[in-house]
Every structure is written in C-alpha cells, then in structure tokens.
Design a protein around this motif. Structure first.
Motif, PDB file in Angstrom:
ATOM      1  N   VAL A  62      57.450 145.698   0.292  1.00 54.38           N
ATOM      2  CA  VAL A  62      57.198 144.290   0.545  1.00 54.38           C
ATOM      3  C   VAL A  62      57.874 143.954   2.150  1.00 54.38           C
ATOM      4  O   VAL A  62      57.686 143.039   2.596  1.00 54.38           O
ATOM      5  CB  VAL A  62      57.867 143.333  -0.196  1.00 54.38           C
ATOM      6  CG1 VAL A  62      57.353 143.459  -1.558  1.00 54.38           C
ATOM      7  CG2 VAL A  62      59.557 143.695  -0.506  1.00 54.38           C
ATOM      8  N   THR A  63      58.595 144.997   2.595  1.00 57.20           N
ATOM      9  CA  THR A  63      58.939 144.902   3.944  1.00 57.20           C
ATOM     10  C   THR A  63      58.274 145.472   4.971  1.00 57.20           C
ATOM     11  O   THR A  63      57.627 146.362   4.844  1.00 57.20           O
ATOM     12  CB  THR A  63      60.586 145.396   3.884  1.00 57.20           C
ATOM     13  OG1 THR A  63      60.646 146.705   3.633  1.00 57.20           O
ATOM     14  CG2 THR A  63      61.496 144.589   3.088  1.00 57.20           C
ATOM     15  N   PRO A  95      57.465 135.406  -4.075  1.00 59.26           N
ATOM     16  CA  PRO A  95      57.455 137.027  -3.787  1.00 59.26           C
ATOM     17  C   PRO A  95      57.163 138.213  -4.814  1.00 59.26           C
ATOM     18  O   PRO A  95      57.483 137.744  -6.038  1.00 59.26           O
ATOM     19  CB  PRO A  95      58.872 137.063  -3.099  1.00 59.26           C
ATOM     20  CG  PRO A  95      59.568 136.200  -3.681  1.00 59.26           C
ATOM     21  CD  PRO A  95      58.635 134.957  -4.387  1.00 59.26           C
ATOM     22  N   LYS A 121      60.683 138.150   1.119  1.00 53.22           N
ATOM     23  CA  LYS A 121      59.514 139.114   0.798  1.00 53.22           C
ATOM     24  C   LYS A 121      59.559 139.839  -0.549  1.00 53.22           C
ATOM     25  O   LYS A 121      58.326 140.445  -0.830  1.00 53.22           O
ATOM     26  CB  LYS A 121      59.603 140.162   2.030  1.00 53.22           C
ATOM     27  CG  LYS A 121      59.253 139.522   3.347  1.00 53.22           C
ATOM     28  CD  LYS A 121      57.971 138.689   3.389  1.00 53.22           C
ATOM     29  CE  LYS A 121      58.125 138.191   4.792  1.00 53.22           C
ATOM     30  NZ  LYS A 121      56.908 136.996   4.723  1.00 53.22           N
ATOM     31  N   ARG A 139      62.249 136.724   8.932  1.00 53.23           N
ATOM     32  CA  ARG A 139      60.978 136.583   8.458  1.00 53.23           C
ATOM     33  C   ARG A 139      60.876 137.643   7.340  1.00 53.23           C
ATOM     34  O   ARG A 139      60.077 137.758   6.687  1.00 53.23           O
ATOM     35  CB  ARG A 139      59.656 136.736   9.106  1.00 53.23           C
ATOM     36  CG  ARG A 139      59.411 135.741  10.174  1.00 53.23           C
ATOM     37  CD  ARG A 139      58.638 136.011  11.410  1.00 53.23           C
ATOM     38  NE  ARG A 139      59.231 137.497  12.118  1.00 53.23           N
ATOM     39  CZ  ARG A 139      58.517 137.922  12.752  1.00 53.23           C
ATOM     40  NH1 ARG A 139      57.202 137.782  13.158  1.00 53.23           N
ATOM     41  NH2 ARG A 139      58.838 139.300  13.378  1.00 53.23           N
ATOM     42  N   ASN A 140      62.022 138.394   7.018  1.00 50.53           N
ATOM     43  CA  ASN A 140      61.902 139.636   6.323  1.00 50.53           C
ATOM     44  C   ASN A 140      63.193 139.906   5.527  1.00 50.53           C
ATOM     45  O   ASN A 140      64.108 140.743   5.879  1.00 50.53           O
ATOM     46  CB  ASN A 140      61.612 140.743   7.380  1.00 50.53           C
ATOM     47  CG  ASN A 140      60.535 141.775   6.599  1.00 50.53           C
ATOM     48  OD1 ASN A 140      60.289 141.812   5.316  1.00 50.53           O
ATOM     49  ND2 ASN A 140      59.631 142.308   7.665  1.00 50.53           N
ATOM     50  N   THR A 194      59.115 131.719   2.635  1.00 49.19           N
ATOM     51  CA  THR A 194      58.448 132.325   3.327  1.00 49.19           C
ATOM     52  C   THR A 194      59.174 133.597   3.891  1.00 49.19           C
ATOM     53  O   THR A 194      58.566 134.659   4.077  1.00 49.19           O
ATOM     54  CB  THR A 194      57.719 131.749   4.445  1.00 49.19           C
ATOM     55  OG1 THR A 194      58.830 131.329   5.390  1.00 49.19           O
ATOM     56  CG2 THR A 194      56.764 130.747   3.990  1.00 49.19           C
TER      57      THR A 194
END
Length: 381
Positions: A377-378, A306, A246, A203-204, A243
């Motif tokens: 962003v992470t 993003p 990021k 997710r990252n 999604t």
C-alpha cells in the motif's frame, strides 16, 4: 516398655496435629488464597456493577473467585519479560539514542505526546520524504505508555526503512474510547501538518495497532470514512486525513465489543476489565465495534477505506482468534480489501514483544506479515 508408654501420648498428639493441619492447609490453598487474590483484584480494579450489597454477593460467587484467580495467576507468565523490560527501560533512558529518536513531541487537542523514530539508515532531516508508520499500543484501553515500545519502534523503523511514530493517547480514566479515536486522528493530522519537518510524506501513512490499539486504528479509519461528527473535526479535514492513511495493520485486535465482553464474562474478568468503562457502557458496544460498524457504511463510504492487514495468533487466550476472523469476513463482505494472516503457536503478547528484537522466536514471521501488508500500500516499498 516404660519408654514406649511415655512416647505413645507424644506420638498421638503429633498425629492429631498432623490430621488437623492438613485440612487447614488445604482450606487455605483452595479457599483462602483464591478469595484473597480475587477480592484484592476487584478492590483495586472494580467491583461488579450491581446495586447495593449485590455487588459484594456477586463478587463472592465461587465461579467468579476461581476464574478471576486463574486470570490473575496467568499474569505471572509476564515475568519472563523481565530482561526485555530492563532492555527497553535502558534504551529509552540512554541519551546516546537521541540521534534515532525525537521524544516528547506535543500533539492533538488532549495534551498528549508522541515519540518519532528515524530509520538508522536515514541521515535525519533533509532526506527525501518517506512513508511513515504510526504504531498504537494496546493495554485494554486503560494502560500503556509509548516508552515501553521503543525497541519495537526502533526495529520497525530499521526493517521497514520508514519513520515510526509512537503516540500516547487518552487511556481510561483520562478519556473514553471516542477521545482515544480522536487522539489517533490528531496524530495523523500532526503527521500531515508537521511531518515534513521530519521527512514524513503526509500522503503516505500506515496505522499499526495491537489489541486495543488495533481496535482504535480500525475504528479511526471507519469513523473518518463515515465522516462522523463525533470526531470533532470538520468534514473536509476528515477527508484529507483519511486520504493519508494507505493501510491499517491490526495485531490481535478486538473488533466485536459485545463478543469480547461475553468472553471476558466467561473468564470472570468483565468487571475488573477497563473495556466496558472506556466504552461508556454496554449500550455503546455495537457502535464501537468495527465488525458491526463497517456494515452500516454506504458503498461510497466503504470505497474510501484503506486496505486492512489482520494478524492473529492461534494461541491467543486474551483475545480469541475468532475476533479477527469475523472482522476479516465483515470487511470482505463489504468489498473492503483485507489480507488475513493466522499464525500457529503465537500468543497475544508475542505479537509485540517478539518484534522488539531480531533474536526473538517469531520476529521474522510477524515482521514478514507486516511487511507484506505495508509494501502493498505504500508508494515506496
């Protein structure tokens, strides 16, 4: 007196020979050398896209000859990276470094491979999941390979404390720009579906690209947001992939293809460049230009994008800094989060070569900009 009379014809012949040699030497230097260099470049990389003999008359135009010669001679400066070349070749071939790198992992629909670099401070599989970086190299859409960037990937893994993935992609003529974008999406998909094996948080993920690689990273994010059928990925899966992204970091990117083509034309390299071939012709330039494509997205699709971090050097003669400035303006106008870093005195190549060793001149400056973009962003800065 007799001796002087004997020497006079010899001196006259020497002077005559001298006067004849100077124009010949000057002609060779000013005409022969440039024509030889530029014609060889065009023979190797492509003649002007003109019908019949017009391609040769176009190729022989004096302005094209001298502009192309200057562009070729500028490449001599890359000899300064000879020591660095030996270092990355040696590092990549050294089997002892395998504890920090997993090589030759197959991914995607086009039969490409990627390398994955662990942070030296991480113990390997079994550790906690971590955000990951995907680094996409440049090379005018027609050259480059992942092994060249092993030192950069290793340094970034160490400094960012995150695994770094360095994929190959379908450079021209193996593929066109759309297939390259598909490769980047496939790499993200691989990270989502297989990354947990390597402690990657699916997710990252952050995309970082240089030059053509920056263009591909930006275009991948935009096409995913647009849910483009060209991606060849079902829509629900496209949404999942986006999604995961990021942030996007662009280093010296090409974001407006027509503007860059005009700049290549001014430099006399538009026909030997791979860009227009990889794009499938001028008619596709607008569609593959992130600066223009972002303006076509609806508000709900723009909201899915993003944040972008854009970095460019003022001494870049390969991709002018205006490319990044215009893209930054387009993103800001579309209400997409964008951070802009303009670095004085930094050229095109330095933005990647100076990330290959902490002793290099702009290492800490460039890395500092990247860190700011990623840490925003992470989840685990």
């Amino acid at each position: 007196m007799a001796c002087t009379d004997c020497l006079r014809p010899t001196l006259q012949r020497m002077l005559l020979k001298f006067h004849v040699c100077i124009p010949i030497a000057a002609g060779s230097l000013l005409v022969g050398v440039p024509y030889s260099i530029s014609l060889l470049a065009q023979w190797l990389y492509g003649w002007p896209n003109k019908p019949g003999f017009r391609k040769y008359t176009e190729a022989l135009k004096p302005r094209r000859i001298y502009c192309l010669t200057v562009a070729v001679l500028e490449m001599v400066k890359y000899l300064q990276y000879g020591k660095l070349y030996i270092q990355w070749k040696s590092w990549y071939r050294n089997s002892a470094n395998s504890k920090y790198c997993v090589k030759d992992i197959h991914f995607g629909r086009h039969g490409n491979k990627l390398d994955l670099y662990y942070c030296p401070h991480v113990d390997g599989p079994g550790s906690a999941l971590s955000p990951a970086v995907i680094f996409v190299y440049g090379g005018a859409w027609g050259s480059g390979e992942r092994s060249t960037y092993c030192l950069l990937a290793m340094q970034m893994a160490k400094e960012l404390n995150k695994p770094v993935i360095c994929p190959d992609y379908s450079i021209y003529p193996k593929g066109n720009v759309m297939e390259m974008v598909q490769d980047i999406a496939d790499c993200i998909l691989w990270s989502r579906e297989t990354g947990h094996t390597f402690n990657i948080d699916k997710r990252n993920i952050v995309l970082i690209g240089h030059s053509a690689g920056a263009h591909l990273c930006a275009l991948t994010a935009l096409f995913l947001a647009a849910e483009s059928e060209e991606m060849g990925i079902e829509l629900s899966k496209q949404r999942d992939i986006l999604t995961s992204v990021k942030g996007v970091v662009g280093l010296s990117g090409v974001y407006h293809i027509m503007n860059h083509y005009q700049y290549e034309t001014w430099r006399g390299v538009e026909y030997v460049s791979t860009m227009h071939k990889a794009m499938g012709g001028i008619e596709n330039f607008e569609h593959y230009s992130p600066t223009l494509f972002v303006k076509t997205l609806t508000e709900d699709k723009l909201a899915k994008l993003p944040p972008f971090t854009l970095i460019h050097g003022t001494k870049d003669t390969i991709v002018p800094v205006e490319s990044t400035l215009q893209f930054s303006e387009a993103l800001t106008a579309a209400a997409v989060k964008a951070s802009l870093f303009i670095l004085p005195h930094v050229g095109h190549t330095e933005l990647v070569t100076d990330l290959m060793g902490s002793n290099r001149r702009y290492y800490h400056t460039i890395l500092g900009c990247i860190k700011q973009g990623i840490n925003k962003v992470t989840a685990h800065g």
